[in-house]
Design a protein around this motif. Structure first.
Motif: not given
Length: 315
Positions: A122-137
């Motif tokens: 969650g932190w990395i996704s927020l920092r990079r302003l990206t949405t995790p891949k569906p598999l990660l979700l």
């Protein structure tokens, strides 16, 4: 792969397996100390950090300690970073984990702590302003579902674990995520042994007042043996095995093999505390550990990069 390299790799994996099992039993020993002897979690955390810090300093030797101090003192930013790492991250992990064990169980505390990759993602996704891949979700949903089953035992009407145990367990996951993310820069400039040994000594200095404030009036021989195991067998020995293994295997493999820790705690709890392994608890454990392994093996896994070896939070 040459035979010697293959042999070293197998020894490294064996070392990680033994370390994970010892960390699992460490949580069991802590639960025994809290449940039967009513020791303060803050006191045990202070003893663990102080004892392990002393052992690690002795292991490094006078020359290693002197060189490490000179290198950190030469850079104020790194010195400040390791102070924050020792006081906030390391002490935070130790205190919240033991409080989670004291208010819940070793199994629930370990599993909740192992959800830290979800927070890191969650932190990395927020920092990079990206949405995790569906598999990660999907893996995140699996981990959260597993946690729900563990803390409720499959019931929708109540909790199987006190709310305080859940809260401290989630706090432990938060501090563990911080613990893994913060020292990345330090680990590119210093050996992991130097970073963690320094952090333990700094953390021990901050926790030292609780060695007196929360000290038990007396300690039986059984208590003393359990305390010694938490400090030596559950901290110093697995830490050395873990670092030795990282010299021959990738940190990613070490993180995956490390999931044996909560499995060890669960199996041991069946015999020591007569834990009832309900279907909901078993499914919850499988979901949490399976999701953590999946997140670790993902091509965009939320752990620090493989060329940086984060020290294990249970060390």
């Amino acid at each position: 792969m040459q035979r010697s390299q293959l042999l070293n790799r197998r020894r490294g994996i064996a070392g990680i397996v033994i370390a994970a099992i010892l960390w699992g039993f460490s949580g069991i020993a802590a639960q025994e100390l809290f449940l039967r002897y009513h020791l303060h979690p803050t006191w045990l955390a202070a003893v663990r950090v102080s004892g392990a810090g002393l052992l690690l300093a002795l292991w490094a030797g006078p020359r290693g300690r002197t060189n490490a101090l000179k290198r950190f003192a030469a850079n104020r930013r790194r010195l400040l970073t390791i102070i924050i790492f020792g006081v906030v991250a390391l002490d935070g992990v130790q205190l919240t984990f033991f409080l989670a064990v004291a208010h819940g169980t070793a199994v629930s505390a370990t599993l909740l702590q192992f959800t830290s990759p979800v927070l890191i993602l969650g932190w990395i996704s927020l920092r990079r302003l990206t949405t995790p891949k569906p598999l990660l979700l999907l893996l995140v949903v699996g981990a959260l579902t597993g946690v729900f089953l563990v803390v409720t035992d499959g019931s929708v009407t109540g909790l199987a674990i006190p709310i305080a145990g859940i809260a401290w367990g989630l706090a432990s996951a938060l501090f563990t995520a911080f613990y893994n993310l913060m020292p990345v820069e330090l680990l590119t400039k210093h050996n992991a042994e130097v970073v963690v040994a320094g952090a333990f000594l700094i953390g021990a200095a901050v926790l030292s007042p609780w060695l007196i404030l929360d000290a038990p009036p007396s300690v039986t021989m059984h208590e003393l043996l359990l305390i010694l195991f938490v400090v030596v067998g559950g901290t110093a020995v697995p830490f050395l095995l873990y670092l030795s293994a990282l010299a021959v295997i990738a940190p990613l493999i070490a993180n995956v093999v490390g999931t044996l820790e909560p499995l060890t705690a669960a199996v041991a709890s069946v015999f020591v505390f007569e834990l009832r392994l309900s279907l909901a608890l078993i499914v919850g454990i499988v979901l949490v550990l399976g999701s953590v392994v999946g997140l670790s093996l993902s091509d965009r896994h939320p752990l620090p990069p493989e060329n940086v070896a984060p020290p294990h939070p249970s060390a």
